[in-house]
Design a protein around this motif. Structure first.
Motif: not given
Lengths: 480, 470
Positions: A86-94, A73-84
């Motif tokens: 990275l348009p959402k302000g977070y990277q979708i990762s696990q 059962l795989n879930k994705f998580a948001r890795k939040n950081y600001f960088y130009p």
């Protein structure tokens, strides 16, 4: 040295899917900036990610190839950081439950086999790219190219099992070999489709606790990874030998100056505030799906190499070289299927074929010599139709024309002459032209036999059957 | 006239789409000072109406919402139009794409009259946090209309639109519906695609509808509901026919949770709501007392989960790609800081800071993780409740509309106006607010019915029954 080196590698592999991980945009490399984007990968307000199932399949393939446990059962998580970039302000990762855990690969360094553990493999999206150096960017300006944004990645994290720069290089080579075998990543480090960060620490031999580690980034070839790690081992050794302490920091490798420089600490002091991404539903991996992926796996390099030593009676060295890439292994095997002498095939593939590959800097299916044509050539050698030296001439001609082996032999008149009448006349001619050498031979200088054979080959333009020539020549000389 | 009838009349050429639109535009013009709209698409809408009239005259087939005038909350993207979310930070962001619900409205031949005002990023219960100024309540212009979909509620209440789209994260449709005497439905989570709705709290947000009557809201929901492959959280469950009625309420089980009628509730609202329950009982409904102990934690849960998700969802407004950018000359970090300080209002900043805090290393387990665990308990409470009853009844809000400016300095008091509505979002179930009467202060109040997920039909049946029989 009195310190033990402890290395763990984090490898990012860009997956060779046609479309991005959460949208339908193309993943092709090298397009005009910001042309492979849509509301989703641009992170426009209101857009939502939808998972590309092929990414899950590719990650599972790598998990199976490294004998990992697959998370169902795989879930994705948001890795939040600001960088130009990275348009959402977070990277979708696990985060908490990566798709693969507890795997390993076996490496072979200095005649030693060693197992390196893989802690985890997880799926995530790539970020965009900040552009500074292109001609169209003004000084003091940064532009952003978001084509790469949302390209799928797997991150492969090793256990801290690696003990030298050489082992690190072997591990990375193995990972690259696997992703290429599986067809999930092109493994190109220069273009960044395979990236490696290294965590390095030293500790006195016998000590259980790890020393303070540093992280090395920005190494864009396996050779650079090796060099950067060697550099960092030396640097840490000097620090420890001076009684100083290693500072935990991230270092950027400079391949031009051959040194690693610290990143500004501001850039690395992140609290990523991971939490489950509420926009994506968990992905269930059914037994059936897993079985299908498992059944479709190609034969992996370790198994193939072992089989080559058994099935074709090749030395371990040959088998490893031939199976380094799946294309070459396939090429060898297709050729060897129709040639009796497997070792002859192995020699030619490792020799002439690889030389041609390096010369043309191309893939094996583009060198213009199909396994069928190569096997014709090798059979001609094996059956004494042509000599080994003539075969090299034929090989070159094969690479640059569509002619068959037989046609080239015919055209160039390279067919070995085994007719004793013709051979006799060349032998007689050489004996007649080299009376003084004949005298010396008769007086016991038998190593001159090679000279006579060479002269006969020359006179016959390489066509004389060397074995038969040898026999006839000896006979004639003894009768003189 | 009901929305359903209006479309029928337009299709039968009893009225023209243009004339109908003009009536709405006139109402809109006359109530402009209420500030319900951020943008009005007068010209575009008139063109569409004229075009539709021509098609009808030619006898061409037209969509199921032909000529219906719809107002859209300004956090839902329309291709080629600005989306503001009631904020300065998006100015100017013109969406290059349609939200799925807008695609559906357009292909159904609805006429979108304008984008309605809202609390900034849908965060608020009064519509006062909008960068475009507060919306006023048509029943008393010194009062708030509720929020965050206050503009949409007022658009319907004033007849500026037949129906409206809103979004509901913790009560943002039901609460303004109650305060403006309109009907508002928050559908079950996953019933309507969120694609193109600018996210506030992704696990709670849901697009819903406003109408003057229950059937108006149902009629519009019918067209926008359904699975969307652009939203993985949308549900692949068939949408039933919402054109439903109830002959009688005999045997209908209505749950009355005592926690929803406890302290803090205005007495008149309490007796108003209970008198409706009493009438339903007289008509044959079975009344069941419920205990839902997790209710007392709903507001706390909500403000942890919603702000955590918001802190991440709103990170993209960073001045790099679109909208406001300030402090460019002072470097990247300064640019981020200045853009977001100036671009976001107080309430949004407050929630981003709160959300960032609850997700931080060392606090995650104590707040976010704990809130998610309690959320599960709350869901279980609802599952249990719905095994004993068909709907749960409560007031929509504990009080009538408060004065503009009255609660601005007391966010915690304002947060309590959502006390009866947040649970539906946390549990993913559906809820409707219906007008329940007029308070002695002259302001309307609402009654809320909640039903289990994907059972919107029962809410519509009950709403229609109450409107026709009580």
């Amino acid at each position: 040295m009195k310190y033990e080196v402890v290395i763990g590698l984090e490898v990012h592999a860009q997956l060779a899917t046609n479309t991005k991980i959460f949208c339908g945009c193309s993943t092709r490399f090298g397009s005009e900036p910001n042309t492979q984007v849509c509301p989703v990968c641009l992170g426009l307000p209101g857009s939502l990610p939808v998972l590309n199932n092929q990414v899950v399949e590719f990650a599972i393939k790598m998990g199976l190839a490294t004998d990992s446990q697959i998370t169902r059962l795989n879930k994705f998580a948001r890795k939040n950081y600001f960088y130009p970039d990275l348009p959402k302000g977070y990277q979708i990762s696990q985060f908490e439950e990566p798709i693969c855990e507890h795997g390993y690969v076996d490496i072979h360094v200095d005649d030693q086999h060693k197992r390196i553990g893989i802690t985890r493999i997880h799926m995530e999206e790539d970020a965009g790219k900040s552009v500074h150096d292109e001609g169209y960017v003004n000084k003091d300006e940064t532009l952003i190219d978001l084509n790469r944004c949302g390209v799928p990645l797997i991150e492969i994290v090793s256990e801290p099992d690696i003990r030298s720069a050489k082992e690190a290089a072997a591990y990375l080579t193995k990972i690259r070999q696997l992703v290429r075998y599986l067809g999930i990543c092109d493994g190109n480090m220069e273009e960044g489709s395979l990236r490696c960060d290294a965590n390095i620490s030293l500790r006195p031999f016998g000590q259980k606790e790890f020393g303070t580690k540093t992280e090395l980034k920005n190494m864009n070839s396996i050779r650079n990874v090796e060099r950067a790690i060697e550099y960092e081992i030396k640097r840490q050794t000097y620090i420890l030998e001076d009684g100083e302490k290693v500072i935990q920091e991230t270092l950027l490798w400079d391949p031009v100056k051959n040194e690693a420089r610290p990143m500004r600490s501001k850039e690395e002091s992140h609290d990523y505030r991971y939490f489950p991404d509420p926009d994506l539903v968990p992905v269930k991996i059914s037994q059936e799906w897993l079985d299908n992926i498992h059944n479709a796996l190609p034969e992996l390099p370790d198994v193939k190499s072992k089989r080559f030593t058994e099935e074709y009676s090749l030395p371990e060295y040959d088998a490893e070289v031939l199976t380094a890439s799946r294309d070459i292994a396939d090429y060898f095997e297709t050729t060897a299927k129709s040639v009796k002498n497997s070792k002859l095939v192995s020699n030619w593939v490792m020799g002439e074929v690889m030389r041609l590959l390096n010369q043309q800097k191309t893939e094996i299916d583009h060198i213009g010599i199909s396994p069928a044509r190569l096997s014709d050539l090798l059979n001609a050698i094996d059956q004494n139709v042509i000599s080994g030296s003539a075969a090299k001439t034929v090989f070159e001609k094969l690479a640059e024309s569509d002619l068959s082996v037989a046609e080239i032999i015919e055209q160039k008149g390279l067919k070995q002459v085994s007719d004793s009448g013709a051979l006799d006349s060349w032998i007689d001619q050489v004996i007649a032209e080299n009376r003084p050498q004949v005298e010396r031979y008769k007086n016991g200088e038998t190593k001159l036999l090679g000279f006579f054979v060479g002269s006969i080959m020359k006179a016959s333009k390489g066509k004389a059957d060397p074995k038969l020539t040898n026999e006839l020549l000896r006979k004639k000389l003894s009768e003189l | 006239m009901s929305a359903r009838k209006t479309v029928e009349h337009i299709k039968n050429r009893e009225i023209s789409a243009t004339d109908h639109l003009k009536t709405c535009l006139k109402n809109l013009e006359q109530t402009k000072h209420l500030n319900a709209f951020i943008r009005v698409f007068e010209e575009k809408a008139l063109d569409q109406a004229a075009n539709l009239d021509r098609r009808i005259q030619k006898g061409e087939a037209t969509g199921p919402l032909a000529g219906l005038v719809v107002a859209v909350k300004d956090n839902i993207n329309i291709a080629g139009e600005l989306t503001s979310c009631g904020s300065k930070i998006l100015n100017p962001f013109k969406s290059p794409y349609n939200a799925t619900v807008i695609d559906k409205l357009e292909s159904a031949d609805a006429i979108i009259v304008g984008k309605t005002n809202l609390d900034e990023f849908a965060m608020g219960s009064s519509n006062e946090s909008s960068a475009f100024g507060p919306v006023k309540n048509p029943h008393n212009e010194n009062r708030v209309p509720g929020g965050s979909s206050g503009g949409s509620a007022v658009a319907v209440a004033t007849g500026s639109a037949d129906v409206a789209l809103g979004s509901d994260t913790g009560g943002s449709i039901r609460q303004p519906a109650a305060l403006t005497a309109t009907v508002g439905i928050k559908p079950s989570y996953g019933r309507v695609s969120r694609y193109g709705l600018v996210a506030y709290a992704s696990s709670l947000d849901q697009i819903g509808t406003f109408g003057k009557k229950t059937d108006d809201a149902a009629f519009l929901l019918q067209q926008i509901a359904g699975y969307d492959n652009l939203d993985s959280t949308s549900a692949d469950i068939a949408v039933p026919d919402y054109n439903v009625s109830l002959e009688n309420v005999k045997g209908l089980k209505i749950g009355v949770p005592k926690e929803y009628f406890a302290k803090g509730l205005d007495n008149e609202i309490k007796s108003g709501v209970l008198s409706i329950v009493e009438k339903l009982k007289t008509d044959g409904a079975e009344i069941t007392e419920l205990e839902m102990s997790s209710t007392e934690y709903a507001i706390a849960m909500y403000y942890i989960i919603a702000t955590a998700e918001a802190s991440s969802n709103l990170a993209r407004f960073d001045g790099v790609r679109y909208g406001l950018r300030k402090g460019d000359e002072d470097g990247l970090i300064e640019m981020y800081g200045q853009t977001r300080s100036e671009g976001f209002g107080d309430e949004v900043r407050r929630r981003i800071i709160l959300g960032t805090y609850v997700l931080s290393a060392g606090y995650y387990d104590a707040y976010y993780k704990k809130a998610q665990q309690v959320r599960r308990i709350l869901k279980n409470d609802f599952d249990k409740a719905f095994s004993a009853c068909d709907v749960i009844v409560s007031p929509t809000t504990p009080a009538t509309a408060f004065k503009i400016g009255e609660m601005v300095d007391d966010p915690l008091a304002m947060y309590l106006s959502d006390i009866y509505t947040v649970s539906a979002n946390l549990a993913g179930i559906c809820g409707i607010s219906l007008p329940a009467g007029i308070h002695s202060d002259g302001l309307p109040f609402g009654i809320q019915f909640q039903a289990k997920a994907f059972n919107e039909s029962i809410l519509f049946k009950l709403g229609n029954y109450i409107e026709n029989n009580l």
